[in-house]
Design a protein around this motif. Structure first.
Motif, short mmCIF file in Angstrom:
data_model
loop_
_atom_site.label_atom_id
_atom_site.label_comp_id
_atom_site.label_asym_id
_atom_site.label_seq_id
_atom_site.Cartn_x
_atom_site.Cartn_y
_atom_site.Cartn_z
N CYS A 19 0.83 -1.21 0.00
CA CYS A 19 0.00 0.00 0.00
C CYS A 19 0.86 1.26 0.00
N GLY A 20 1.95 1.23 0.76
CA GLY A 20 2.86 2.39 0.77
C GLY A 20 3.46 2.62 -0.59
N ASP A 21 3.85 1.54 -1.27
CA ASP A 21 4.40 1.67 -2.61
C ASP A 21 3.36 2.22 -3.57
N GLU A 22 2.15 1.76 -3.44
CA GLU A 22 1.06 2.21 -4.31
C GLU A 22 0.78 3.70 -4.09
N LEU A 23 0.79 4.12 -2.83
CA LEU A 23 0.58 5.52 -2.49
C LEU A 23 1.67 6.39 -3.11
N VAL A 24 2.92 5.97 -2.96
CA VAL A 24 4.05 6.73 -3.50
C VAL A 24 3.98 6.79 -5.03
N GLU A 25 3.64 5.67 -5.66
CA GLU A 25 3.52 5.64 -7.13
C GLU A 25 2.48 6.66 -7.61
N ARG A 26 1.34 6.65 -6.95
CA ARG A 26 0.26 7.56 -7.36
C ARG A 26 0.65 9.02 -7.13
N LEU A 27 1.25 9.29 -5.96
CA LEU A 27 1.71 10.64 -5.68
C LEU A 27 2.75 11.11 -6.69
N ALA A 28 3.69 10.23 -7.00
CA ALA A 28 4.74 10.58 -7.96
C ALA A 28 4.13 10.95 -9.30
N ALA A 29 3.19 10.18 -9.77
CA ALA A 29 2.55 10.46 -11.06
C ALA A 29 1.79 11.78 -11.01
N ASP A 30 0.99 11.98 -9.96
CA ASP A 30 0.18 13.19 -9.86
C ASP A 30 1.03 14.45 -9.68
N LEU A 31 2.05 14.37 -8.81
CA LEU A 31 2.89 15.54 -8.56
C LEU A 31 3.76 15.87 -9.77
N THR A 32 4.24 14.85 -10.46
CA THR A 32 5.03 15.09 -11.67
C THR A 32 4.17 15.74 -12.73
N ARG A 33 2.96 15.29 -12.86
CA ARG A 33 2.05 15.89 -13.83
C ARG A 33 1.79 17.36 -13.48
N ARG A 34 1.67 17.63 -12.20
CA ARG A 34 1.35 19.00 -11.74
C ARG A 34 2.57 19.92 -11.72
N PHE A 35 3.72 19.43 -11.22
CA PHE A 35 4.88 20.29 -11.00
C PHE A 35 6.08 19.99 -11.90
N GLY A 36 6.03 18.91 -12.65
CA GLY A 36 7.16 18.57 -13.52
C GLY A 36 8.20 17.74 -12.80
N ARG A 37 9.44 17.87 -13.27
CA ARG A 37 10.53 17.07 -12.73
C ARG A 37 10.74 17.29 -11.24
N GLY A 38 11.34 16.27 -10.59
CA GLY A 38 11.70 16.38 -9.19
C GLY A 38 10.75 15.66 -8.24
N PHE A 39 9.70 15.06 -8.79
CA PHE A 39 8.73 14.40 -7.93
C PHE A 39 8.51 12.95 -8.35
N GLY A 40 9.57 12.33 -8.82
CA GLY A 40 9.49 10.92 -9.19
C GLY A 40 9.40 10.04 -7.96
N ARG A 41 9.19 8.79 -8.20
CA ARG A 41 9.02 7.79 -7.15
C ARG A 41 10.18 7.84 -6.13
N ARG A 42 11.38 7.89 -6.65
CA ARG A 42 12.58 7.89 -5.79
C ARG A 42 12.58 9.10 -4.87
N ASN A 43 12.29 10.28 -5.42
CA ASN A 43 12.28 11.50 -4.60
C ASN A 43 11.18 11.46 -3.54
N ILE A 44 10.03 10.91 -3.90
CA ILE A 44 8.94 10.81 -2.92
C ILE A 44 9.35 9.89 -1.77
N PHE A 45 10.00 8.77 -2.09
CA PHE A 45 10.50 7.88 -1.03
C PHE A 45 11.55 8.61 -0.17
N GLN A 46 12.37 9.44 -0.79
CA GLN A 46 13.37 10.18 -0.02
C GLN A 46 12.72 11.21 0.91
#
Length: 106
Positions: free
Chosen positions: A64-91
């Motif tokens: 579930c945590g991975d799924e949450l991060v994946e969804r956030l990464a996709a949504d934030l990248t779409r909204r703000f562009g680079r810098g919000f990939g899966r790896r950065n969200i985990f960081q």
């Protein structure tokens, strides 16, 4: 436009004023960069906090945590562009976990 040297631009007073103005502008830029860095650090810590809190609300199932991060990464990248990939969200999440809030007691 060609700059013409005049009596004022050759005076030592002008040179001193120029040095003072350059110093003022460089200090302003440096302080601005620090303020932006502090604000973004706090924002990334806050992102990590919200992820951890969401996971602790009963969404701690395997994956579930991975799924949450994946969804956030996709949504934030779409909204703000680079810098919000899966790896950065985990960081960001790891940043919050490494530096939990400091609570003062009386």
């Amino acid at each position: 436009m060609q700059w013409k040297k005049t009596a004022i631009s050759t005076k030592p007073a002008y040179d001193a004023m120029l040095v003072d103005i350059v110093s003022l502008l460089e200090t302003g830029r440096r302080l601005s960069a620090r303020a932006v860095n502090a604000a973004m650090t706090a924002a990334y810590w806050g992102v990590g906090q919200r992820i951890v809190e969401e996971e602790q609300r009963g969404h701690a199932c395997a994956g579930c945590g991975d799924e949450l991060v994946e969804r956030l990464a996709a949504d934030l990248t779409r909204r703000f562009g680079r810098g919000f990939g899966r790896r950065n969200i985990f960081q960001m999440k790891a940043f919050y976990l490494a530096y939990p809030p400091i609570v003062q007691t009386l």
